[in-house]
Write a protein that holds these residues in place. Structure first.
Motif, PDB file in Angstrom:
ATOM      1  N   PHE A  31       0.828  -1.206   0.000  1.00  0.00           N
ATOM      2  CA  PHE A  31       0.000   0.000   0.000  1.00  0.00           C
ATOM      3  C   PHE A  31       0.864   1.259   0.000  1.00  0.00           C
ATOM      4  N   VAL A  32       1.900   1.268   0.807  1.00  0.00           N
ATOM      5  CA  VAL A  32       2.777   2.451   0.868  1.00  0.00           C
ATOM      6  C   VAL A  32       3.479   2.664  -0.468  1.00  0.00           C
ATOM      7  N   ASP A  71       3.560   6.358  -4.823  1.00  0.00           N
ATOM      8  CA  ASP A  71       4.129   6.347  -6.173  1.00  0.00           C
ATOM      9  C   ASP A  71       5.639   6.183  -6.138  1.00  0.00           C
ATOM     10  N   ILE A  72       6.078   5.282  -5.275  1.00  0.00           N
ATOM     11  CA  ILE A  72       7.505   4.994  -5.147  1.00  0.00           C
ATOM     12  C   ILE A  72       7.913   4.077  -6.294  1.00  0.00           C
ATOM     13  N   PHE A 108      10.278  -5.835  -6.700  1.00  0.00           N
ATOM     14  CA  PHE A 108       9.624  -5.269  -5.520  1.00  0.00           C
ATOM     15  C   PHE A 108       8.465  -4.340  -5.875  1.00  0.00           C
ATOM     16  N   SER A 109       7.753  -4.647  -6.941  1.00  0.00           N
ATOM     17  CA  SER A 109       6.589  -3.834  -7.286  1.00  0.00           C
ATOM     18  C   SER A 109       5.454  -4.141  -6.316  1.00  0.00           C
ATOM     19  N   SER A 110       4.511  -3.230  -6.226  1.00  0.00           N
ATOM     20  CA  SER A 110       3.439  -3.400  -5.251  1.00  0.00           C
ATOM     21  C   SER A 110       2.572  -4.613  -5.558  1.00  0.00           C
ATOM     22  N   SER A 111       2.389  -4.931  -6.824  1.00  0.00           N
ATOM     23  CA  SER A 111       1.566  -6.101  -7.154  1.00  0.00           C
ATOM     24  C   SER A 111       2.267  -7.407  -6.781  1.00  0.00           C
TER      25      SER A 111
END
Length: 58
Positions: free
Chosen positions: A14-15, A20-21, A27-30
């Motif tokens: 979520f972070v 938008d890091i 290490f992608s959010s998905s």
């Protein structure tokens, strides 16, 4: 324990997504969310839920 690890991974995802890091493809959010879902599925299935100590049966 696996449920707590899944919650931590969901928070990290979520972070990354909300801030938008930019990260690399690993290490992608998905990807972090999918690992969290895997840990949550293991937790619901009962893996890692009990201590594996010796039981004293008489």
């Amino acid at each position: 324990m696996l449920g707590i690890a899944a919650a931590v991974l969901f928070f990290i995802a979520f972070v990354i997504n909300a801030g938008d890091i930019t990260t690399n493809d690993v290490f992608s959010s998905s990807n972090i969310m999918l690992i969290g879902l895997g840990l949550l599925a293991l937790h619901v299935a009962g893996v890692g839920g009990t201590w594996s100590g010796r039981s004293r049966r008489r």
